[in-house]
Each structure stands twice: as structure tokens, then as C-alpha cells.
Design a protein around this motif. Structure first.
Motif, short mmCIF file in Angstrom:
data_model
loop_
_atom_site.label_atom_id
_atom_site.label_comp_id
_atom_site.label_asym_id
_atom_site.label_seq_id
_atom_site.Cartn_x
_atom_site.Cartn_y
_atom_site.Cartn_z
N GLY A 191 0.77 -1.23 0.00
CA GLY A 191 0.00 0.00 0.00
C GLY A 191 0.80 1.28 0.00
N ASP A 192 2.12 1.20 -0.05
CA ASP A 192 2.94 2.41 -0.02
C ASP A 192 3.38 2.87 -1.40
OD1 ASP A 192 3.04 2.91 2.83
OD2 ASP A 192 4.20 1.06 2.96
N GLY A 193 2.93 2.18 -2.43
CA GLY A 193 3.27 2.59 -3.79
C GLY A 193 4.63 2.10 -4.23
N PRO A 194 4.97 2.32 -5.49
CA PRO A 194 6.24 1.83 -6.03
C PRO A 194 7.42 2.64 -5.52
CG PRO A 194 5.13 3.19 -7.65
CD PRO A 194 4.16 3.03 -6.51
N ILE A 201 10.45 4.72 -6.45
CA ILE A 201 10.85 5.50 -7.63
C ILE A 201 12.29 5.97 -7.43
CG2 ILE A 201 10.34 7.50 -9.07
CD1 ILE A 201 7.45 7.33 -8.08
N ASN A 210 5.40 9.20 9.24
CA ASN A 210 4.79 9.05 7.92
C ASN A 210 4.53 10.40 7.25
OD1 ASN A 210 4.71 6.22 7.92
ND2 ASN A 210 2.80 6.19 9.08
#
Length: 223
Positions: free
Chosen positions: A12-15, A17, A63
Motif C-alpha cells: 500500500g505504499d506505492g512503487p 521510484i 509518515n
């Protein structure tokens, strides 16, 4: 309880990058935040594990903050907690009087040699290894610190309870769980342990992949 900073393997934290090639800092203040953190650490009022735990203790702000906001916020906390500065001095109300730690400042000409020396954490002292290469081991569960409630540990939660195989022993190293809380260095053997991806995650992208994690002896039991 899941620790707010323990994000390894979490969904759930995204890719991830990657930064553009050759880019070191996104903003000028990032470099200053890094320099200030290193210079404050050179005053000798805390160690690396204490500074890591200070970032972990940022709570919900962990966070919300960006990477270098975590660094600068934790450094500010450490400066006040260790009596180097008080809260009013952080807002610009410092006096012109020489600081008691002024003689320990990290001078510009000493930065390169200080960084090249680093802070080795390997030690000759400590117990003998009890696990051998090729031996099956289990990671303790839960992954929380066994020394201090809510304390620092380098055992990632995603590995708790997993079964792996010892690849090698790196020798004895300072135990972060103790060092972060003023409990001494308590050096222990550290092992490189290989885990099948399928042992760590229910749906690994490549089930035959392995993940190698360096783990302290007290994190492990014989399988």
C-alpha cells in the motif's frame, strides 16, 4: 504492535521510484540537514543506534515527514534530550557565550577523514557463534525488542517466525537493541541468513527468489 518505521514488505505504499541518475539532494536544505546531523553526532553525546531510535520515536510524524525532515527532527530531539541545547535555542534565542562542547566541533577540514574512518561496530569480544553455515534457523517471534519495551531493534517484522538457512557468520558486532538504550555494546555474532521469498510473503513475484538478511544471534533459534 507494528512499528511505524518498520515498512519492509508492507503493502500500500506505492512503487519505489529511483532518484534521477547523478542527483544527490532534491533541495539545498537536504544537504544541510545531513551535514548538521553528522556534525551533531560528532559531539559524542549519542551513538548511531540512539540516533536511529530517535527517528523511530517520531510517532505519527514519521509518515508525514519526508526523509530529511525525519533526520532534522530527530537531531533536534536529541540535542534537547541530551542537554546540548534547550528548546529556546532551537528557535534562535542562543546567547553568544561559548558552548561547553565547542572544542568538539567537527571542523570543515576534518570532515573527509572523519567520514572515511566511519564508526566500525565489529568487536573481538562476545560469545562464540552457535550456528554454522548451512544450518536451518528460525527467527524469533514477535520481532519486538526483548530488552526494552517498545525499544529499538534491527529485526524486521516481516521476517518474524520465518525459517531460513545460515550462509555465513560475520563475526561479533554491537547489538543495536542494547546500544540504543545505554545498556552497553553487548556484542553478538551476526549471521547472513537466506530465506526463500515464499517463506516471507504469501504471493512472491518470483517464488524461487531468496532474501538474505543479516541477523544477530539473539534473533535466532535452531530450527
Amino acid at each position: 504492535m507494528t512499528r511505524v518505521h518498520d515498512m519492509g514488505g508492507r503493502f500500500g505504499d506505492g512503487p519505489v521510484i529511483p532518484d534521477p541518475e547523478g542527483e544527490v539532494f532534491h533541495d539545498d536544505w537536504h544537504g544541510r540537514a545531513l551535514a548538521l546531523t553528522l556534525a551533531a553526532g560528532a559531539l559524542g553525546q549519542w551513538n548511531l543506534d540512539i540516533s536511529r531510535h530517535a527517528r523511530e520515536r517520531l510517532g505519527p510524524d514519521y509518515n508525514r515527514f519526508s526523509y530529511y525532515e525525519k533526520w532534522i527532527a530527530a537531531t533536534a530531539d536529541l540535542l534537547v534530550e541530551n542537554g546540548v541545547l534547550d528548546a529556546s535555542e532551537l528557535t534562535g534565542d542562543a546567547t553568544d557565550a561559548p558552548h561547553p562542547l565547542a572544542a568538539r566541533k567537527l571542523a570543515a577540514e576534518a570532515v573527509s577523514s572523519a567520514l572515511s574512518r566511519g564508526g566500525p561496530v565489529d568487536r573481538d569480544a562476545g560469545p562464540a557463534p552457535i550456528f554454522q553455515p548451512g544450518q536451518a534457523v528460525l527467527v524469533r517471534r514477535p520481532a519486538d525488542s526483548q530488552l526494552v519495551e517498545g525499544g529499538h531493534t534491527r529485526l524486521p517484522a516481516y521476517a518474524a517466525g520465518a525459517r531460513g538457512k545460515v550462509l555465513r557468520c560475520h563475526g561479533n558486532h554491537i547489538l543495536p537493541d542494547a546500544h540504543a538504550h545505554g545498556l552497553g555494546e553487548a556484542p553478538e555474532p551476526v549471521y547472513a541468513v537466506a530465506f526463500p521469498a515464499s517463506e516471507l510473503w504469501a504471493h512472491p513475484e518470483h517464488p524461487r527468489d531468496e532474501v538474505v538478511i543479516d541477523l544477530w544471534q539473539s534473533y535466532l533459534t535452531a530450527a
